[in-house]
Design a protein around this motif. Sequence first.
Motif, PDB file in Angstrom:
ATOM      1  N   SER A   1       0.747  -1.044   0.110  1.00 27.19           N
ATOM      2  CA  SER A   1       0.186   0.014   0.009  1.00 27.19           C
ATOM      3  C   SER A   1       0.937   1.347  -0.245  1.00 27.19           C
ATOM      4  O   SER A   1       0.468   2.020  -0.845  1.00 27.19           O
ATOM      5  CB  SER A   1      -0.929   0.070   1.145  1.00 27.19           C
ATOM      6  OG  SER A   1      -1.681   1.273   1.319  1.00 27.19           O
TER       7      SER A   1
ATOM      8  N   HIS B   1       0.884  -3.146  -7.084  1.00 30.73           N
ATOM      9  CA  HIS B   1      -0.098  -3.959  -7.700  1.00 30.73           C
ATOM     10  C   HIS B   1       0.201  -4.973  -8.295  1.00 30.73           C
ATOM     11  O   HIS B   1       1.593  -5.279  -8.732  1.00 30.73           O
ATOM     12  CB  HIS B   1      -1.090  -3.021  -8.533  1.00 30.73           C
ATOM     13  CG  HIS B   1      -0.299  -2.581  -9.856  1.00 30.73           C
ATOM     14  ND1 HIS B   1       0.111  -3.193 -10.750  1.00 30.73           N
ATOM     15  CD2 HIS B   1      -0.329  -1.310 -10.135  1.00 30.73           C
ATOM     16  CE1 HIS B   1       0.213  -2.355 -11.691  1.00 30.73           C
ATOM     17  NE2 HIS B   1       0.256  -1.140 -11.294  1.00 30.73           N
TER      18      HIS B   1
ATOM     19  N   LYS C   1       2.421   1.815  -3.478  1.00 26.96           N
ATOM     20  CA  LYS C   1       1.541   1.954  -4.495  1.00 26.96           C
ATOM     21  C   LYS C   1       1.955   1.101  -5.403  1.00 26.96           C
ATOM     22  O   LYS C   1       2.075   1.198  -6.609  1.00 26.96           O
ATOM     23  CB  LYS C   1       1.468   3.263  -4.884  1.00 26.96           C
ATOM     24  CG  LYS C   1       1.124   4.274  -3.902  1.00 26.96           C
ATOM     25  CD  LYS C   1       0.667   5.606  -4.487  1.00 26.96           C
ATOM     26  CE  LYS C   1       0.138   6.775  -3.514  1.00 26.96           C
ATOM     27  NZ  LYS C   1      -0.830   6.279  -2.624  1.00 26.96           N
TER      28      LYS C   1
ATOM     29  N   THR D   1      -3.345  -7.859  -6.412  1.00 25.00           N
ATOM     30  CA  THR D   1      -2.457  -7.284  -5.267  1.00 25.00           C
ATOM     31  C   THR D   1      -2.479  -8.175  -4.458  1.00 25.00           C
ATOM     32  O   THR D   1      -1.068  -8.356  -3.645  1.00 25.00           O
ATOM     33  CB  THR D   1      -3.109  -5.908  -5.015  1.00 25.00           C
ATOM     34  OG1 THR D   1      -3.085  -5.319  -6.268  1.00 25.00           O
ATOM     35  CG2 THR D   1      -2.179  -5.135  -4.095  1.00 25.00           C
TER      36      THR D   1
END
Length: 389
Positions: free
Chosen positions: A223, A228, A226, A249
């Motif tokens: 997270s 994925h 950022k 993710t």
Amino acid sequence: MTKTTTRDTILIGVFLLLSIVLWNIPTPFDDRIDDTADQYKGAVLSVDNSQLQRHSLVTVGVQILDVKMLEGAHKGEIFTVTNPLMGRLDIDKAFSVGDTALLVVTHTPEGKIDTIVPQDHYRIGLELGLLCLFALLLILFGGKTGAKALLSFIFTGLVLWKILIPSLLLGVDPIWLALAIVAILTGTIIFLVAGLSRMGTVAFLGAMLGITSSCILAIWATSAFKLHGAVMPFAETLLYAGYAHLNITQIYVAAIFVAASGAVMDLAMDVAASLQEVVDTYPSISRREALLSGLRVGRAVVGTMTTTLLLAYSGGYVTLLMAFMAQGIPVINMFNMLYVAAEVVKTLVGSFGLVLVAPFTASIGAILFTQKRKSAQPQKQLSTVLQNP
């Protein structure tokens, strides 16, 4: 037969039975395999490259092959087949005379041959040969322990293929699923090697604490950075193949701590075995001294294990770094890119779990190994052991 030997025999029997069951149970996706196609080994007798065109590094066009079927109902028959080259080095395969190919043969409803596709070079025989050689060396070198390690190796592969992969495709929560799978595999591997013993319990608990820490950090890092799951190979292909509902993710997060779990349990076993040896040699050792001894052992092993993890991960993306360097991309730009940042997170999160597993295992071992100690023995040599582990 001692009680320990009996427990080991029962444990081996249980996991051998589970491996047989896993081997035979179908997955929910087996019915998607085309039952009108068969796979056979074929020998390439001749190659016609007249329709190929070479453009710099890539080759496009069609190879015309004469192949001889080496097995099946049409064994000995010769067929002419085509091998299209699309100009993609990662998927194209070029055949030469004398090669052995895996032929995918489809049939008409009447049972006649419809198409023959040279899927790729035939590698199954070499793979099985390497597997058998590995198993032989493992058993010759490790004896009974090597045989148990081989059983855990096979069981791990079956669990990943028969449980983890199908469950992920069915949409089961990747993180909780991976934690459960890792717990099962960690218990299997450690208890098969160490037996149902106090040492196995210490190693298992220490490893799971380290893996759980990696999981928590991976969730945060994904997270915060950022990231994925599209950074994983074939992730987009999977989404476009009808699995857009998957949370790739979370699958990426699960892949991080699953990949590091092997090194984590290895380190946990090293610390647990060393600490038990110290306590067995000096039964009168105090809990604090046992803890310090375990920490010293862990400190020595962590120094090499973290580097091992870095080398293992970096080998998978070395060409990526080469491409960036060749193009003159600045280092700050390089490490800020999505794909490189994803690999950095994978390496550091795995190393984080490695660093923590040593104190976790040493703390648990200091508690469990020093319980119900035998009568005290002289400790005048203990200080020497603690200073020079």
